[in-house]
Scaffold this active site. Structure first.
Site, PDB file in Angstrom:
ATOM      1  CD  GLU A  12      -3.058  -1.078   2.217  1.00  0.00           C
ATOM      2  OE1 GLU A  12      -2.959  -0.269   3.156  1.00  0.00           O
ATOM      3  OE2 GLU A  12      -4.013  -1.869   2.103  1.00  0.00           O
TER       4      GLU A  12
ATOM      5  CD  GLU B 221      -3.765  -5.952   3.168  1.00  0.00           C
ATOM      6  OE1 GLU B 221      -4.604  -5.290   3.797  1.00  0.00           O
ATOM      7  OE2 GLU B 221      -2.550  -5.702   3.168  1.00  0.00           O
TER       8      GLU B 221
END
Ligand code: AHR
Length: 504
Positions: A176, A295
């Site tokens: 991320e 995720e």
């Protein structure tokens, strides 16, 4: 007026989406909360093995048949020095862990995790730190893990008692990296260049590895889409997959809207595929970039409790969502979304595996149990391997706050030709009544229902706990039947269904 709704479906054995990559049923263990300490690892626990791994947790993980587990983060990885977690335990440093504001003891590191992975029969998807570190740490870690010997880092591993290389095949280039919360967050250009150079040296050490480059942290990031385009423009020839992450919640207790959130996931997947193919066209490349949805889950129940956690504790109970029946329904729909695009989504990781937003919960020093979301994931992992068929679906629909034309039926089918089995996964989003499903089994007329599993509960907010671990469990209670080449089933109100058919 009856609240029953209707849906029709057609399945044809030759209308195929794709073979399923088993890595679609992956999961994730981060050094966060009680995922590692008190989750997979608890030396004093009555079920612990000689290495300190909990046997009860390992048994539940094996039950899920998880083929790959992402490690060690998540946000954690962006501040992690992998060297802290190898070598003699008594020499390993305790560190302030800035992503989650805890103390990391480093009792478990890459070698212990590899050992646990072997125990539960899974592969490791390893993430490198591209936040606080970079190219040098990345190549050294690949050398430590994958080089056989005769070099500084491979010999260091051997000196730590690990003779054979781990040979991790799948690596994430950071985590991320667009998120302002990320340690060492970057612009798309800064990250794209760093990912490209890291990929180059990592493959220099081991040319056989596969690489996942970071996409946006989620579809609602302001930089979404442009981030993917820029990053892929810089890394297209050096990577194999791009990552997607998403979490949904029912904060305003609007369940019809919550259950429609998988439509957002569908749009997210379609958009990222479009961007990959745009860059492919721009580069006139023959290579295709696929998706790693590494995720995904429901995450919101624990947000409030997490704000009260004392900083700098060791393995506090962070992100410990207790999942309801309605969460399991959305997880079921998210699995259907992943299977629906199995032609491009090759890897997916339910985030996470134990205690932290997880299908498996434990009490430290106590039992381990299955949360509600354990079941759709289990069913998809066990029966979702094979070839995904392209269903034609005509369903009654509804509108919700954020979505229009939401079909009451969410469904997909997987054909396992080796075992002559066909599995129909179906969510009934109707909260007020049954859903009458009729499925025309064209070209599959010689299949009969072997089992119709149903996960439902009169209370949408029902949960499983240590005291009541069997409150929400699947039952072979559905009445699906095949007659004249048509599967007919009444899907109970608000339910997850697994209709397993076998060849007569
Ligand atoms: O899974 C929990 C966290 O969610 C991960 O650490 C991070 O990557 C994401 O924001």
């Amino acid at each position: 007026m009856s609240n029953r709704r209707k849906a029709e479906m057609i399945l044809e054995r030759d209308y195929r989406i794709s073979a399923v990559d088993p890595r679609l049923f992956g999961s994730f263990v981060e050094h966060l909360g009680r995922a590692v300490y008190g989750g997979i690892y608890e030396p004093g626990h009555e079920t612990a093995d000689e290495h300190g791994f909990r046997g009860d947790v390992a048994a539940l993980v094996r039950e899920l048949q998880v083929p790959i587990v992402r490690y060690p983060g998540g946000n954690f990885v962006s501040g992690y020095n992998w060297e802290d977690g190898v070598g003699p335990r008594e020499k390993r440093p305790r560190r302030t862990e800035l992503a989650w504001r805890t103390i990391e003891t480093n009792e478990v590191g890459v070698n212990e995790f590899a050992q646990w992975a072997q125990k539960v029969k899974t592969d490791v998807m390893m993430a490198i730190n591209l936040g606080s570190r970079g190219v040098d740490a990345a190549r050294n870690l690949v050398e430590y893990c994958n080089h056989p010997g005769g070099s500084y880092y491979s010999d260091l591993r051997r000196s730590h008692g690990i003779e054979a290389p781990h040979n991790f095949k799948l690596w994430c280039l950071g985590n991320e990296m667009d998120g302002p919360w990320q340690i060492g967050a970057k612009t798309a250009h800064e990250y794209g260049r760093l990912a490209q150079e890291s990929a180059k040296v990592m493959r220099g050490v081991d040319p056989t590895i596969e690489l996942v480059v970071c996409g946006s942290s989620n579809r609602h990031m302001p930089t979404f889409a442009q981030w993917e385009a820029t990053v892929l423009d810089l890394t297209y020839h050096d990577v194999d997959y791009i990552s997607l992450h998403t979490y949904y919640g029912n904060r305003d207790n609007d369940t019809p809207n919550f259950l429609a959130r998988s439509l957002d996931m569908d749009q997210f997947i379609d958009s990222v595929i479009a961007i990959c193919d745009y860059v492919k066209a721009k580069k006139r490349s023959k290579k295709r970039i696929d998706l790693s949805f590494d995720e995904w889950n429901v995450w919101f129940h624990s947000n409030e409790a997490d704000r009260k956690i004392e900083p700098w504790s060791i393995a506090p109970p962070q992100l410990e969502d207790v999942y309801t029946l309605e969460d399991a329904l959305l997880v079921g729909s998210m699995l259907i979304s992943l299977l629906r695009r199995a032609d491009r989504v090759k890897i997916a990781c339910l985030a996470q595996l134990v205690n932290v937003i997880a299908p498996i919960m434990t009490e430290t020093g106590g039992p381990a149990w299955r949360q509600t979301i354990f079941y759709p994931f289990l069913h998809a992992s066990l029966y979702g391997r094979g070839v995904v068929l392209e269903p034609i679906i005509k369903s009654d629909k509804y509108d919700s706050k954020d979505f229009s034309d939401v079909p009451y039926l969410d469904s997909i089918a997987v054909l396992n030709e080796n075992e002559d089995q066909l599995t129909v996964f179906a969510v009934n989003r109707n909260l007020e009544g049954e859903l009458e499903l009729t499925c025309d089994l064209r070209g599959l007329r010689d299949y009969q229902v072997a089992e119709h599993l149903v996960l439902t509960h009169r209370d949408l907010k029902a949960v499983n706990t240590a005291k009541e671990p069997m409150n929400v469990i699947p039952r072979a209670a559905g009445g699906g039947q095949v007659e004249d080449g048509r599967l007919r089933a009444l899907l109970p109100q608000a339910s997850w269904n697994v209709i397993r058919l076998a060849k007569r």
